[in-house]
Design a protein around this motif. Structure first.
Motif, PDB file in Angstrom:
ATOM      1  N   UNK A 155      12.790   0.376   1.645  1.00  0.00           N
ATOM      2  CA  UNK A 155      11.834   1.332   2.562  1.00  0.00           C
ATOM      3  C   UNK A 155      10.817   1.931   1.957  1.00  0.00           C
ATOM      4  N   UNK A 156      11.410   2.711   0.578  1.00  0.00           N
ATOM      5  CA  UNK A 156      10.514   3.548  -0.173  1.00  0.00           C
ATOM      6  C   UNK A 156       9.766   2.635  -1.413  1.00  0.00           C
ATOM      7  N   UNK A 157       9.759   1.352  -1.329  1.00  0.00           N
ATOM      8  CA  UNK A 157       9.267   0.695  -2.277  1.00  0.00           C
ATOM      9  C   UNK A 157       7.945   0.017  -2.091  1.00  0.00           C
ATOM     10  N   UNK A 158       6.996   0.187  -2.580  1.00  0.00           N
ATOM     11  CA  UNK A 158       5.649  -0.556  -2.259  1.00  0.00           C
ATOM     12  C   UNK A 158       5.961  -2.077  -2.119  1.00  0.00           C
ATOM     13  N   UNK A 159       5.166  -2.537  -1.510  1.00  0.00           N
ATOM     14  CA  UNK A 159       5.318  -4.237  -1.100  1.00  0.00           C
ATOM     15  C   UNK A 159       5.049  -5.028  -2.480  1.00  0.00           C
ATOM     16  N   UNK A 160       4.043  -4.264  -3.228  1.00  0.00           N
ATOM     17  CA  UNK A 160       3.819  -5.272  -4.379  1.00  0.00           C
ATOM     18  C   UNK A 160       4.810  -4.947  -5.702  1.00  0.00           C
ATOM     19  N   UNK A 161       5.671  -3.960  -5.523  1.00  0.00           N
ATOM     20  CA  UNK A 161       6.440  -3.576  -6.460  1.00  0.00           C
ATOM     21  C   UNK A 161       7.979  -4.111  -6.177  1.00  0.00           C
ATOM     22  N   UNK A 162       8.022  -4.856  -4.971  1.00  0.00           N
ATOM     23  CA  UNK A 162       9.648  -5.219  -4.519  1.00  0.00           C
ATOM     24  C   UNK A 162       9.859  -6.459  -5.322  1.00  0.00           C
ATOM     25  N   UNK A 163      11.084  -6.451  -5.682  1.00  0.00           N
ATOM     26  CA  UNK A 163      11.703  -7.677  -6.703  1.00  0.00           C
ATOM     27  C   UNK A 163      12.608  -8.317  -5.579  1.00  0.00           C
ATOM     28  N   UNK A 164      12.302  -9.542  -5.271  1.00  0.00           N
ATOM     29  CA  UNK A 164      13.228 -10.304  -4.159  1.00  0.00           C
ATOM     30  C   UNK A 164      14.536 -10.413  -4.840  1.00  0.00           C
ATOM     31  N   UNK A 165      15.705 -10.057  -4.199  1.00  0.00           N
ATOM     32  CA  UNK A 165      16.931 -10.189  -4.423  1.00  0.00           C
ATOM     33  C   UNK A 165      17.562 -11.705  -3.869  1.00  0.00           C
ATOM     34  N   UNK A 166      18.933 -11.830  -4.298  1.00  0.00           N
ATOM     35  CA  UNK A 166      19.700 -12.936  -3.369  1.00  0.00           C
ATOM     36  C   UNK A 166      19.913 -12.728  -1.868  1.00  0.00           C
TER      37      UNK A 166
END
Length: 303
Positions: A155-166
């Protein structure tokens, strides 16, 4: 030449006889026919190729390595092993065997390197499992519970900084690729090497068929918390095991170059005769097999 072949034949016959007398079968595996049948009917059992692919994807994700870098490291290991074999044994055949034995070196390196990332990942895994379990206990929907966790996490993480998890991949796969929840949970368990997490996912699969079992998820999380203290104590022991193993292998192979300069005749027998080459091949294969064994016994206690 005939005597050497006879000795090889005798060695093989003695080895086979010992396996038969002791009732040893290195290829025997325990199977649960009911579980195998259930997985076959449900279509959820992961294929061997799928498990291998997930294993390498997890390693690449945890270490930041790419497939191209891995192939480059593998090629360097093969070339380095061949050159080292030529310098050490002065034989093309033995150099080729040594290059093959050093092929898994990048895999060992990435496995050891991923231990830190895996430990950090597992540190937050207990909290993740607790959040999803509480959400599932309230809504009785596995997909919705995991999706709620993913949405709150991002929710509070910008899209370009998101790290996909399992867990992000689980939601995407269920929605876009394969709606089979059981298969998705098995893939999720394969991506995170943790025995408590695997037990938790198995319990989720049971809850998928019988929601009354959802309260059995909480004891698994509690057991995972109790195992953290054991892991801290075992970390130091694992480092010592690897140190002793590498020292032993180094001492074992250091005899060969010492023999080359101290007794050229013995070195010639070892590197030029069939029996000598067979002995070196056995040493190389033993070192490779024991490396896999050490990697297996030194993995974290909760994995």
């Amino acid at each position: 030449m005939g005597i050497q072949l006879s000795l090889i034949l005798v060695f093989l016959l003695i080895s086979v006889s010992l396996f038969l007398l002791l009732g040893l079968n290195p290829f025997a595996t325990e199977q649960n026919p009911l579980k195998k049948r259930r997985l076959y009917l449900a279509g959820t059992k992961l294929k061997i190729t799928e498990r291998i692919a997930i294993r390498f994807q997890t390693l690449f994700r945890q270490t930041g390595c790419t497939q191209k870098k891995y192939f480059v490291m593998t090629g360097a290991s093969v070339a380095g092993g061949f050159l080292a074999g030529l310098m050490l044994f002065n034989s093309v055949d033995l150099a080729a065997v040594m290059s093959v034995c050093l092929t898994p070196t990048p895999f060992f390196y990435l496995t050891v390197k991923s231990a830190t990332a895996a430990r950090e990942e597992i540190e937050g895994l207990e909290n993740t499992m607790s959040i999803i379990t509480n959400a599932y206990a309230g809504c009785d929907d596995i997909i919705k519970a995991v999706e709620t966790y993913v949405e709150e996490k991002n929710r509070y993480i910008p899209v370009h900084l998101r790290n996909p998890t399992p867990f992000d991949e689980f939601v995407s796969e269920i929605k876009l690729i394969n709606p089979n929840v059981e298969h998705g949970l098995y893939r999720l368990a394969a991506k995170i090497k943790n025995r408590y997490f695997a037990e938790w996912t198995k319990m989720l699969i049971l809850c998928y068929h019988d929601r009354r079992l959802k309260f059995a998820l909480f004891p698994v999380i509690k057991a995972m918390n109790d195992a953290k203290s054991m892991q801290i104590e075992s970390d130091g022991m694992m480092v010592r095991v690897w140190r002793d193993y590498l020292m032993t292998v180094g001492l074992m192979f250091s005899v060969i170059p010492m023999m080359r300069f101290s007794n050229a005749e013995w070195f010639s027998i070892l590197s030029q005769t069939t029996i000598g080459k067979l002995l070196i091949v056995i040493m190389l294969l033993t070192a490779l097999a024991t490396a896999f064994y050490v990697m297996k016994i030194t993995k974290p206690v909760n994995r």
